[in-house]
Write a protein that holds these residues in place. Structure first.
Motif, PDB file in Angstrom:
ATOM      1  N   LYS A  59       0.858  -1.188   0.000  1.00  0.00           N
ATOM      2  CA  LYS A  59       0.000   0.000   0.000  1.00  0.00           C
ATOM      3  C   LYS A  59       0.894   1.238   0.000  1.00  0.00           C
ATOM      4  O   LYS A  59       1.032   1.941   0.988  1.00  0.00           O
ATOM      5  N   THR A  60       1.493   1.526  -1.151  1.00  0.00           N
ATOM      6  CA  THR A  60       2.518   2.566  -1.209  1.00  0.00           C
ATOM      7  C   THR A  60       2.371   3.516  -2.401  1.00  0.00           C
ATOM      8  O   THR A  60       3.206   4.404  -2.555  1.00  0.00           O
ATOM      9  N   ILE A  61       1.346   3.325  -3.234  1.00  0.00           N
ATOM     10  CA  ILE A  61       1.183   4.197  -4.399  1.00  0.00           C
ATOM     11  C   ILE A  61      -0.257   4.682  -4.507  1.00  0.00           C
ATOM     12  O   ILE A  61      -1.183   4.051  -3.995  1.00  0.00           O
ATOM     13  N   CYS A  62      -0.436   5.789  -5.181  1.00  0.00           N
ATOM     14  CA  CYS A  62      -1.759   6.397  -5.311  1.00  0.00           C
ATOM     15  C   CYS A  62      -2.596   5.653  -6.350  1.00  0.00           C
ATOM     16  O   CYS A  62      -2.085   4.845  -7.130  1.00  0.00           O
ATOM     17  N   SER A  63      -3.878   5.947  -6.393  1.00  0.00           N
ATOM     18  CA  SER A  63      -4.780   5.254  -7.315  1.00  0.00           C
ATOM     19  C   SER A  63      -4.456   5.566  -8.767  1.00  0.00           C
ATOM     20  O   SER A  63      -4.622   4.714  -9.649  1.00  0.00           O
ATOM     21  N   THR A  64      -3.984   6.786  -9.055  1.00  0.00           N
ATOM     22  CA  THR A  64      -3.639   7.137 -10.435  1.00  0.00           C
ATOM     23  C   THR A  64      -2.480   6.280 -10.935  1.00  0.00           C
ATOM     24  O   THR A  64      -2.535   5.706 -12.035  1.00  0.00           O
ATOM     25  N   CYS A  65      -1.417   6.184 -10.133  1.00  0.00           N
ATOM     26  CA  CYS A  65      -0.277   5.364 -10.545  1.00  0.00           C
ATOM     27  C   CYS A  65      -0.641   3.883 -10.577  1.00  0.00           C
ATOM     28  O   CYS A  65      -0.186   3.136 -11.450  1.00  0.00           O
ATOM     29  N   ASN A  66      -1.475   3.471  -9.648  1.00  0.00           N
ATOM     30  CA  ASN A  66      -1.862   2.065  -9.567  1.00  0.00           C
ATOM     31  C   ASN A  66      -2.748   1.661 -10.742  1.00  0.00           C
ATOM     32  O   ASN A  66      -2.482   0.674 -11.430  1.00  0.00           O
ATOM     33  N   ASN A  67      -3.792   2.437 -10.972  1.00  0.00           N
ATOM     34  CA  ASN A  67      -4.797   2.043 -11.967  1.00  0.00           C
ATOM     35  C   ASN A  67      -4.483   2.559 -13.371  1.00  0.00           C
ATOM     36  O   ASN A  67      -4.551   1.813 -14.350  1.00  0.00           O
ATOM     37  N   ASP A  68      -4.150   3.848 -13.469  1.00  0.00           N
ATOM     38  CA  ASP A  68      -3.966   4.452 -14.790  1.00  0.00           C
ATOM     39  C   ASP A  68      -2.592   4.172 -15.383  1.00  0.00           C
ATOM     40  O   ASP A  68      -2.458   4.014 -16.606  1.00  0.00           O
ATOM     41  N   VAL A  69      -1.562   4.132 -14.538  1.00  0.00           N
ATOM     42  CA  VAL A  69      -0.205   3.908 -15.044  1.00  0.00           C
ATOM     43  C   VAL A  69       0.096   2.408 -15.103  1.00  0.00           C
ATOM     44  O   VAL A  69       0.163   1.815 -16.176  1.00  0.00           O
ATOM     45  N   LEU A  70       0.234   1.777 -13.943  1.00  0.00           N
ATOM     46  CA  LEU A  70       0.593   0.360 -13.931  1.00  0.00           C
ATOM     47  C   LEU A  70      -0.528  -0.517 -14.472  1.00  0.00           C
ATOM     48  O   LEU A  70      -0.270  -1.510 -15.172  1.00  0.00           O
ATOM     49  N   GLY A  71      -1.767  -0.161 -14.160  1.00  0.00           N
ATOM     50  CA  GLY A  71      -2.888  -0.959 -14.643  1.00  0.00           C
ATOM     51  C   GLY A  71      -2.929  -1.046 -16.159  1.00  0.00           C
ATOM     52  O   GLY A  71      -3.323  -2.066 -16.730  1.00  0.00           O
ATOM     53  N   GLY A  72      -2.496   0.012 -16.827  1.00  0.00           N
ATOM     54  CA  GLY A  72      -2.477   0.005 -18.284  1.00  0.00           C
ATOM     55  C   GLY A  72      -1.268  -0.686 -18.873  1.00  0.00           C
ATOM     56  O   GLY A  72      -1.227  -0.978 -20.072  1.00  0.00           O
ATOM     57  N   LEU A  73      -0.275  -0.987 -18.028  1.00  0.00           N
ATOM     58  CA  LEU A  73       0.966  -1.601 -18.508  1.00  0.00           C
ATOM     59  C   LEU A  73       1.069  -3.090 -18.179  1.00  0.00           C
ATOM     60  O   LEU A  73       1.833  -3.818 -18.817  1.00  0.00           O
ATOM     61  N   ASP A  74       0.300  -3.542 -17.204  1.00  0.00           N
ATOM     62  CA  ASP A  74       0.451  -4.916 -16.716  1.00  0.00           C
ATOM     63  C   ASP A  74       0.151  -5.976 -17.764  1.00  0.00           C
ATOM     64  O   ASP A  74       0.615  -7.112 -17.659  1.00  0.00           O
ATOM     65  N   LYS A  75      -0.635  -5.621 -18.785  1.00  0.00           N
ATOM     66  CA  LYS A  75      -0.931  -6.594 -19.845  1.00  0.00           C
ATOM     67  C   LYS A  75       0.363  -7.095 -20.492  1.00  0.00           C
ATOM     68  O   LYS A  75       0.439  -8.248 -20.925  1.00  0.00           O
ATOM     69  N   SER A  76       1.378  -6.246 -20.535  1.00  0.00           N
ATOM     70  CA  SER A  76       2.648  -6.653 -21.145  1.00  0.00           C
ATOM     71  C   SER A  76       3.327  -7.744 -20.320  1.00  0.00           C
ATOM     72  O   SER A  76       3.953  -8.657 -20.877  1.00  0.00           O
ATOM     73  N   ILE A  77       3.212  -7.663 -18.995  1.00  0.00           N
ATOM     74  CA  ILE A  77       3.762  -8.716 -18.138  1.00  0.00           C
ATOM     75  C   ILE A  77       2.937  -9.989 -18.281  1.00  0.00           C
ATOM     76  O   ILE A  77       3.476 -11.090 -18.370  1.00  0.00           O
TER      77      ILE A  77
END
Length: 269
Positions: A70-88
């Motif tokens: 629990k160390t990042i904001c919702s924007t970084c969690n959902n909009d940034v990483l959430g949009g990139l995780d498909k690559s992993i």
């Protein structure tokens, strides 16, 4: 009396400074590894020191729905990483499929090639490394840091590449336990390398300072121009798959901050 894992005190917070963008707001739970890349289920958590080095009983943290930080904001969690995780997710899915062919002898070539989007993949992996930390880091404003600032800027798109400041290495990781670690100093033959890592089946992933890294002999260096990840499947360096947390030889040693490390392993019922 059985001691309780130190992970417990690095896991409780509500508001704080996001460890990626630095904004102060409500912090959200980021699964590390991302839940799209693993089979989500109950896991136990300890620090690296507790898991690898302490023989006395340590009661682990019981995480019923996978390991999260629990160390990042919702924007970084959902909009940034959430949009990139498909690559992993895409890489792990193809890797597991090809690994099955290799383990059954259908594929004899000891190198497995996997197509990938280098930018999305590296941003996602680095982003999760940044989030896998102690909540103590979220209690103070982010300052300029020669190691972490360029990585944060790369993840959020302020700069287009990590390659001016960092090197990335990766390899086949054959273990069920997940390892995340920030700020590890590893000495080998008098040279000290600064390392961050995120390991989960089937990928070992490590970030170091450009030109100064120490890494397993079977690791492959990742470049942004790459179109394929190439995993060396030979077992000769199996003992180094958990690098930098390995049996030390000669003058080798590593220094860690326990709160910045975590080992998550399956709860066996």
């Amino acid at each position: 009396m059985t001691k309780i894992t130190e992970r417990l005190k690095h896991n409780r917070i509500t508001n704080g400074y996001c460890n990626i963008c630095g904004t102060y707001e409500l912090l959200t739970k980021d699964h590390v590894p991302p839940k799209c890349a693993i089979t989500l289920g109950p896991v136990l958590q300890k620090t690296v020191n507790e898991f690898f080095h302490i023989s006395e009983p340590i009661k682990p943290l019981n995480a019923q729905h996978g390991a999260f930080f629990k160390t990042i904001c919702s924007t970084c969690n959902n909009d940034v990483l959430g949009g990139l995780d498909k690559s992993i997710e895409d890489v792990t899915k193809v890797f597991r499929s090809k690994l099955g062919l290799y383990m059954t002898g259908t594929q004899m070539n000891p190198f497995i090639r996997i197509p990938f989007d280098s930018v999305s993949f590296t941003k996602a992996m680095i982003g999760h490394i940044l989030s896998a930390t102690s909540v103590e880091d979220c209690k103070v404003q982010l300052g300029e840091n020669p190691f972490y600032t360029p990585l944060r800027s790369y993840v959020v798109g302020k700069i287009s590449s990590f390659e001016d400041t960092h090197d990335i290495y990766y390899w086949f990781y054959p273990h069920r336990m997940h390892i995340s670690a920030q700020s590890v100093s590893f000495m080998n033959e008098g040279h000290v390398a600064f390392i961050c890592a995120l390991h989960f089946f089937p990928i070992g992933f490590m970030v170091t300072i450009k030109g100064e890294g120490t890494f397993p002999a079977h690791a492959t260096k990742l470049k942004l121009k790459d179109e394929f990840l190439i995993f060396n499947m030979t077992a000769i360096n199996y003992e180094y798959t958990t690098f930098p947390f390995v049996n030390l030889k000669g003058d080798q040693m590593y220094a860690i901050s326990s709160g910045h490390t975590c080992v998550s392993y399956p709860l066996i019922k």
